[in-house]
Scaffold this motif. Structure first.
Motif, PDB file in Angstrom:
ATOM      1  N   TYR A   1       0.803  -1.221   0.000  1.00 50.26           N
ATOM      2  CA  TYR A   1       0.000   0.000   0.000  1.00 50.26           C
ATOM      3  C   TYR A   1       0.843   1.283   0.000  1.00 50.26           C
ATOM      4  CZ  TYR A   1      -3.038   3.734   1.613  1.00 50.26           C
ATOM      5  OH  TYR A   1      -3.703   4.920   1.731  1.00 50.26           O
ATOM      6  N   PRO A   2       1.904   1.398   0.813  1.00 49.47           N
ATOM      7  CA  PRO A   2       2.676   2.655   0.766  1.00 49.47           C
ATOM      8  C   PRO A   2       3.225   2.982  -0.618  1.00 49.47           C
ATOM      9  CG  PRO A   2       3.246   1.414   2.726  1.00 49.47           C
ATOM     10  CD  PRO A   2       2.385   0.521   1.878  1.00 49.47           C
ATOM     11  N   TYR A   3       3.614   1.972  -1.378  1.00 53.35           N
ATOM     12  CA  TYR A   3       4.129   2.201  -2.728  1.00 53.35           C
ATOM     13  C   TYR A   3       3.000   2.539  -3.695  1.00 53.35           C
ATOM     14  CZ  TYR A   3       8.062   0.164  -0.397  1.00 53.35           C
ATOM     15  OH  TYR A   3       9.047  -0.082   0.508  1.00 53.35           O
ATOM     16  N   SER A   4       1.848   1.935  -3.486  1.00 57.00           N
ATOM     17  CA  SER A   4       0.671   2.250  -4.286  1.00 57.00           C
ATOM     18  C   SER A   4       0.245   3.697  -4.040  1.00 57.00           C
ATOM     19  CB  SER A   4      -0.456   1.282  -3.925  1.00 57.00           C
ATOM     20  OG  SER A   4      -1.652   1.634  -4.560  1.00 57.00           O
ATOM     21  N   ARG A   5       0.227   4.084  -2.797  1.00 57.85           N
ATOM     22  CA  ARG A   5      -0.153   5.446  -2.436  1.00 57.85           C
ATOM     23  C   ARG A   5       0.865   6.452  -2.970  1.00 57.85           C
ATOM     24  NH1 ARG A   5      -4.981   7.628  -1.410  1.00 57.85           N
ATOM     25  NH2 ARG A   5      -4.663   9.552  -0.300  1.00 57.85           N
ATOM     26  N   PHE A   6       2.136   6.064  -2.971  1.00 60.87           N
ATOM     27  CA  PHE A   6       3.189   6.912  -3.527  1.00 60.87           C
ATOM     28  C   PHE A   6       2.926   7.201  -5.003  1.00 60.87           C
ATOM     29  CE2 PHE A   6       7.254   6.943  -5.863  1.00 60.87           C
ATOM     30  CZ  PHE A   6       7.764   8.152  -5.398  1.00 60.87           C
ATOM     31  N   VAL A   7       2.524   6.186  -5.758  1.00 61.15           N
ATOM     32  CA  VAL A   7       2.213   6.367  -7.179  1.00 61.15           C
ATOM     33  C   VAL A   7       1.033   7.322  -7.331  1.00 61.15           C
ATOM     34  CG1 VAL A   7       1.346   5.223  -9.274  1.00 61.15           C
ATOM     35  CG2 VAL A   7       3.134   4.138  -7.898  1.00 61.15           C
ATOM     36  N   TYR A   8      -0.025   7.082  -6.561  1.00 57.95           N
ATOM     37  CA  TYR A   8      -1.213   7.935  -6.640  1.00 57.95           C
ATOM     38  C   TYR A   8      -0.862   9.390  -6.327  1.00 57.95           C
ATOM     39  CZ  TYR A   8      -5.443  10.286  -5.167  1.00 57.95           C
ATOM     40  OH  TYR A   8      -6.425  11.216  -5.005  1.00 57.95           O
TER      41      TYR A   8
ATOM     42  N   ILE B   1      -1.113  12.750  -8.749  1.00 57.03           N
ATOM     43  CA  ILE B   1      -1.919  13.907  -8.355  1.00 57.03           C
ATOM     44  C   ILE B   1      -1.053  15.154  -8.246  1.00 57.03           C
ATOM     45  CG2 ILE B   1      -3.313  14.884  -6.469  1.00 57.03           C
ATOM     46  CD1 ILE B   1      -4.752  12.824  -8.290  1.00 57.03           C
ATOM     47  N   GLU B   2       0.139  15.012  -7.690  1.00 51.22           N
ATOM     48  CA  GLU B   2       1.045  16.161  -7.585  1.00 51.22           C
ATOM     49  C   GLU B   2       1.430  16.672  -8.974  1.00 51.22           C
ATOM     50  OE1 GLU B   2       5.503  17.232  -5.915  1.00 51.22           O
ATOM     51  OE2 GLU B   2       4.487  15.441  -5.199  1.00 51.22           O
ATOM     52  N   PHE B   3       1.649  15.759  -9.924  1.00 52.39           N
ATOM     53  CA  PHE B   3       1.985  16.160 -11.282  1.00 52.39           C
ATOM     54  C   PHE B   3       0.820  16.916 -11.931  1.00 52.39           C
ATOM     55  CE2 PHE B   3       1.884  15.258 -15.856  1.00 52.39           C
ATOM     56  CZ  PHE B   3       3.086  15.838 -16.239  1.00 52.39           C
ATOM     57  N   ILE B   4      -0.405  16.424 -11.727  1.00 51.26           N
ATOM     58  CA  ILE B   4      -1.577  17.038 -12.350  1.00 51.26           C
ATOM     59  C   ILE B   4      -1.924  18.374 -11.709  1.00 51.26           C
ATOM     60  CG2 ILE B   4      -4.073  16.783 -12.710  1.00 51.26           C
ATOM     61  CD1 ILE B   4      -3.547  13.758 -13.011  1.00 51.26           C
ATOM     62  N   ILE B   5      -1.954  18.412 -10.385  1.00 45.13           N
ATOM     63  CA  ILE B   5      -2.411  19.606  -9.667  1.00 45.13           C
ATOM     64  C   ILE B   5      -1.291  20.618  -9.468  1.00 45.13           C
ATOM     65  CG2 ILE B   5      -3.340  20.424  -7.461  1.00 45.13           C
ATOM     66  CD1 ILE B   5      -5.011  17.904  -7.358  1.00 45.13           C
ATOM     67  N   GLY B   6      -0.077  20.137  -9.252  1.00 46.06           N
ATOM     68  CA  GLY B   6       1.041  21.046  -9.015  1.00 46.06           C
ATOM     69  C   GLY B   6       0.932  21.696  -7.648  1.00 46.06           C
ATOM     70  N   ASN B   7       1.243  22.984  -7.586  1.00 45.20           N
ATOM     71  CA  ASN B   7       1.213  23.711  -6.310  1.00 45.20           C
ATOM     72  C   ASN B   7      -0.107  24.451  -6.091  1.00 45.20           C
ATOM     73  OD1 ASN B   7       3.779  22.937  -5.522  1.00 45.20           O
ATOM     74  ND2 ASN B   7       4.741  24.604  -6.665  1.00 45.20           N
ATOM     75  N   ASN B   8      -1.145  24.106  -6.829  1.00 46.12           N
ATOM     76  CA  ASN B   8      -2.436  24.766  -6.672  1.00 46.12           C
ATOM     77  C   ASN B   8      -3.121  24.308  -5.399  1.00 46.12           C
ATOM     78  OD1 ASN B   8      -2.346  26.204  -9.150  1.00 46.12           O
ATOM     79  ND2 ASN B   8      -2.803  24.301 -10.214  1.00 46.12           N
ATOM     80  N   THR B   9      -3.955  25.167  -4.865  1.00 50.78           N
ATOM     81  CA  THR B   9      -4.738  24.857  -3.673  1.00 50.78           C
ATOM     82  C   THR B   9      -6.213  24.962  -4.028  1.00 50.78           C
ATOM     83  OG1 THR B   9      -3.007  25.790  -2.280  1.00 50.78           O
ATOM     84  CG2 THR B   9      -5.173  25.490  -1.272  1.00 50.78           C
ATOM     85  N   PHE B  10      -6.979  23.967  -3.600  1.00 49.83           N
ATOM     86  CA  PHE B  10      -8.410  23.965  -3.845  1.00 49.83           C
ATOM     87  C   PHE B  10      -9.134  24.052  -2.512  1.00 49.83           C
ATOM     88  CE2 PHE B  10      -6.529  21.736  -7.409  1.00 49.83           C
ATOM     89  CZ  PHE B  10      -7.120  22.371  -8.485  1.00 49.83           C
TER      90      PHE B  10
END
Length: 120
Positions: free
Chosen positions: A58-65, A69-78
């Motif tokens: 799970y930790p490696y799976s969560r790392f991928v997720y 998400i970090e790549f898609i969203i970047g430094n934006n805040t919602f």
């Protein structure tokens, strides 16, 4: 330790790994509790084995997720409703847990190549 294992399974920080492992153990305990509530009061050995594998991957799976998400969203805040965000967070955690055996190898490969390129 074997260099390949050190570059893959040792590629996450200990703090991150144990935080994610904590949540994986909670999810495993939840699924085991549900399994024991069945009519016959038992859970299949195969299910326990799968929970064990999913817990440690799970930790490696969560790392991928989180990397995606970090790549898609970047430094934006919602700014969204906190209750909605908790449901989304729990849902994504369950998906990463249930599909860890399929998602984690991607993370392990990435960690191996990243740590090999860094010369560690």
């Amino acid at each position: 330790m074997n260099p390949i294992l050190a570059k893959t399974f040792g590629g996450l920080s200990k703090q991150y790994y144990f935080r994610q492992l904590f949540f994986a153990v909670l999810m495993s305990a939840f699924f085991i509790a549900i399994g024991f509530r069945q009519k016959d009061g038992s859970i299949a050995i195969g299910a326990i084995l799968m929970l064990f594998v999913s817990t440690f991957l799970y930790p490696y799976s969560r790392f991928v997720y989180e990397s995606i998400i970090e790549f898609i969203i970047g430094n934006n805040t919602f700014f969204v409703n906190a209750i909605f965000m908790m449901f989304v967070k729990i849902f994504t955690m369950l998906v990463c847990f249930m599909l860890a055996i399929f998602i984690a190898p991607v993370g392990l490969l990435y960690l191996y190549f990243r740590n090999s390129a860094n010369g560690s």
